[in-house]
Write a protein that holds these residues in place. Sequence first.
Motif, mmCIF file in Angstrom:
data_model
loop_
_atom_site.group_PDB
_atom_site.id
_atom_site.type_symbol
_atom_site.label_atom_id
_atom_site.label_comp_id
_atom_site.label_asym_id
_atom_site.label_seq_id
_atom_site.Cartn_x
_atom_site.Cartn_y
_atom_site.Cartn_z
ATOM 1 N N ALA A 25 55.072 -15.166 -34.116
ATOM 2 C CA ALA A 25 56.182 -14.416 -33.524
ATOM 3 C C ALA A 25 55.876 -12.929 -33.471
ATOM 4 C CB ALA A 25 57.463 -14.667 -34.323
ATOM 5 N N GLU A 26 55.046 -12.424 -34.415
ATOM 6 C CA GLU A 26 54.740 -11.006 -34.458
ATOM 7 C C GLU A 26 53.677 -10.615 -33.439
ATOM 8 O OE1 GLU A 26 53.634 -10.230 -38.455
ATOM 9 O OE2 GLU A 26 55.693 -10.182 -39.212
ATOM 10 N N LEU A 27 52.870 -11.569 -32.948
ATOM 11 C CA LEU A 27 51.867 -11.264 -31.943
ATOM 12 C C LEU A 27 52.546 -11.061 -30.596
ATOM 13 C CD1 LEU A 27 49.069 -13.808 -32.897
ATOM 14 C CD2 LEU A 27 49.063 -11.343 -33.262
ATOM 15 N N PRO A 28 52.110 -10.043 -29.824
ATOM 16 C CA PRO A 28 52.778 -9.777 -28.541
ATOM 17 C C PRO A 28 52.461 -10.839 -27.504
ATOM 18 C CG PRO A 28 50.876 -8.354 -28.826
ATOM 19 C CD PRO A 28 51.051 -9.080 -30.129
ATOM 20 N N ASP A 29 53.391 -11.040 -26.603
ATOM 21 C CA ASP A 29 53.205 -11.942 -25.467
ATOM 22 C C ASP A 29 52.993 -11.076 -24.234
ATOM 23 O OD1 ASP A 29 53.212 -13.808 -23.514
ATOM 24 O OD2 ASP A 29 55.251 -14.549 -23.858
ATOM 25 N N PHE A 30 51.774 -11.134 -23.671
ATOM 26 C CA PHE A 30 51.424 -10.263 -22.553
ATOM 27 C C PHE A 30 51.719 -10.891 -21.192
ATOM 28 C CE2 PHE A 30 48.434 -8.959 -25.963
ATOM 29 C CZ PHE A 30 48.805 -7.627 -26.078
ATOM 30 N N THR A 31 52.202 -12.102 -21.166
ATOM 31 C CA THR A 31 52.331 -12.811 -19.884
ATOM 32 C C THR A 31 53.285 -12.120 -18.922
ATOM 33 O OG1 THR A 31 54.004 -14.262 -20.878
ATOM 34 C CG2 THR A 31 51.721 -15.047 -20.880
ATOM 35 N N THR A 32 54.476 -11.757 -19.411
ATOM 36 C CA THR A 32 55.465 -11.101 -18.552
ATOM 37 C C THR A 32 54.975 -9.732 -18.109
ATOM 38 O OG1 THR A 32 57.261 -12.255 -19.696
ATOM 39 C CG2 THR A 32 57.850 -10.318 -18.388
ATOM 40 N N LEU A 33 54.377 -9.000 -19.051
ATOM 41 C CA LEU A 33 53.850 -7.668 -18.746
ATOM 42 C C LEU A 33 52.786 -7.739 -17.659
ATOM 43 C CD1 LEU A 33 53.321 -4.681 -19.222
ATOM 44 C CD2 LEU A 33 51.999 -5.281 -21.249
ATOM 45 N N ALA A 34 51.841 -8.670 -17.805
ATOM 46 C CA ALA A 34 50.769 -8.801 -16.816
ATOM 47 C C ALA A 34 51.320 -9.193 -15.454
ATOM 48 C CB ALA A 34 49.747 -9.829 -17.296
ATOM 49 N N GLU A 35 52.316 -10.069 -15.453
ATOM 50 C CA GLU A 35 52.904 -10.538 -14.198
ATOM 51 C C GLU A 35 53.607 -9.408 -13.452
ATOM 52 O OE1 GLU A 35 56.101 -13.955 -12.656
ATOM 53 O OE2 GLU A 35 55.510 -13.845 -14.763
ATOM 54 N N LYS A 36 54.309 -8.563 -14.195
ATOM 55 C CA LYS A 36 55.066 -7.478 -13.559
ATOM 56 C C LYS A 36 54.165 -6.325 -13.127
ATOM 57 C CE LYS A 36 59.554 -8.226 -15.818
ATOM 58 N NZ LYS A 36 60.585 -7.623 -16.703
ATOM 59 N N VAL A 169 48.360 5.328 -33.032
ATOM 60 C CA VAL A 169 47.158 4.586 -33.400
ATOM 61 C C VAL A 169 47.571 3.240 -33.997
ATOM 62 C CG1 VAL A 169 45.137 4.554 -34.905
ATOM 63 C CG2 VAL A 169 45.802 6.677 -33.770
ATOM 64 N N GLY A 170 46.940 2.156 -33.539
ATOM 65 C CA GLY A 170 47.289 0.817 -33.979
ATOM 66 C C GLY A 170 48.224 0.100 -33.035
ATOM 67 N N GLU A 171 48.743 0.818 -32.043
ATOM 68 C CA GLU A 171 49.683 0.224 -31.079
ATOM 69 C C GLU A 171 48.933 -0.666 -30.091
ATOM 70 O OE1 GLU A 171 52.863 1.894 -27.727
ATOM 71 O OE2 GLU A 171 52.233 3.174 -29.401
ATOM 72 N N TRP A 172 49.568 -1.780 -29.719
ATOM 73 C CA TRP A 172 48.983 -2.691 -28.746
ATOM 74 C C TRP A 172 48.992 -2.063 -27.355
ATOM 75 C CZ3 TRP A 172 46.387 -7.153 -29.399
ATOM 76 C CH2 TRP A 172 46.517 -7.826 -30.625
ATOM 77 N N VAL A 173 47.886 -2.235 -26.607
ATOM 78 C CA VAL A 173 47.801 -1.759 -25.229
ATOM 79 C C VAL A 173 47.065 -2.811 -24.394
ATOM 80 C CG1 VAL A 173 47.950 0.742 -25.526
ATOM 81 C CG2 VAL A 173 45.778 -0.407 -25.947
ATOM 82 N N LEU A 174 47.282 -2.739 -23.084
ATOM 83 C CA LEU A 174 46.727 -3.723 -22.165
ATOM 84 C C LEU A 174 46.107 -2.999 -20.980
ATOM 85 C CD1 LEU A 174 48.176 -7.074 -21.085
ATOM 86 C CD2 LEU A 174 47.887 -5.349 -19.301
ATOM 87 N N ALA A 175 44.959 -3.508 -20.508
ATOM 88 C CA ALA A 175 44.283 -2.929 -19.348
ATOM 89 C C ALA A 175 44.215 -3.960 -18.224
ATOM 90 C CB ALA A 175 42.874 -2.481 -19.722
#
Length: 475
Positions: A25-36, A169-175
């Motif tokens: 539950a603590e791991l981020p879900d990138f699916t919605t972010l990537a889709e948008k 620092v330590g924050e999740w990011v997506l490319a």
Amino acid sequence: MQTLKRSMAALIALLALSLSVTARAELPDFTTLAEKASPAVVNISTTQKLPDRSGAQMGIPDLDNLPPGLREFFERSIPRGQGQGQAPRGQQREAQSLGSGFIISDDGYILTNNHVVADADEILVRLSDRSEHKAKLVGADPRSDVAVLKIEAKNLPTLKLGDSDKLKVGEWVLAIGSPFGFDHSVTAGIVSAKGRSLPNENYVPFIQTDVAINPGNSGGPLLNLQGEVVGINSQIFTRSGGFMGLSFAIPIDVAMNVADQLKKGGKVSRGWLGVVIQEVNKDLAESFGLDKPSGALVAQLVEDGPAAKGGLQVGDVILSLNGQTINESADLPHLVGNMKPGDKAALEVIRDGSRKTLNMTIGNLPDEDEEVAAVEGKGAERSSNRLGVTVAELTPEQRKSLDIKAGVVIKEVQGGPAAMIGLRQGDVITHLNNRAVDSSKTFSEIAKSLPKDRSISMRVLRQGRASFITFKLAE
């Protein structure tokens, strides 16, 4: 007893399951972010027309007119791509490159890296719906590696811009980008560090991440978990040519400052002090009476530059600018570059062991760095000393060409400490042990009184570039 064991086992299994569910539950879900976000990310391809370079122009013999045996020898010796597979003589060759970008306004403005579109004769942008558009280069800034493109389209999907200053620092990011031409590839990681300085990149405090970035990702967005752009993926550190865990992005605040200026006037204005600075290491800190290595050491001043007019001196250590601490020398260009010409600056400095505040007006960064003429030592009075170096007075011509008022030129390095610290014939010494050197006599007097077993600073000019070095006398 068996019942108790079964109950304990069931409890442990339940606890393990609970922990597993919590971790997931603590791991981020990138699916919605990537889709948008993906629809606003574009693929950029460029074409550059190169002049004809026939085999003869490249120093390659005309293989067709050679005897068969000699022709076979040259065909084996010539690297692939030279002499074979090249454009027919008289035809223009083309170079192509790929990169990424993202849409920042629905009327077609696109942000990318300067190096993606540099020297391009044609820029083609492919959108997520596979449509292609020719792009116009609105402006580019090599110093920050930012470029702005414009395509003729309306109602385009855009990305929301975030605040890179709030990134932690330590924050999740997506490319999202096009590594090796694979459109809309998504990779994720964390912010490894902020405010990184890279060689020859003085005006960008890079965001370092461990997001997998490869050739073709350049110019694509770096997003936080809210789907906001916090950076432009720009560079990687690599020994293999591919991803090795160190990626660097331009903070979006810096990029948009540049983009806004490019859209308004086609060029970028940056603040400028007119100083050459260097890092303060442990030995320099000791020689200048600092408690710890910090600040930016002023090694050189541009004559009549903002810093010189504001009273800054060679040997000053800048500790803060307008209340913002300078921990490392690289912090200063970042702060000054973000200021506007005409802004007021209050610099806290250490001079002769005392703190003082200097007030000055920020200037406009010149288009090209000024170069100082190289030193050419001529004959003059000589002076030997315990450093193992022979020095001579500067001639009026040398002082004029180097734009300095005083100093001594090294005529010979005899050995000893001078040789150990890398001094060379032709180097000019302007300061020794925090004292200005105005003659060979002064140099000898200072050299005789140098302390033992303590860091000593020396300011040296070599080919117009000034720097402080340190050494110790163990005798």
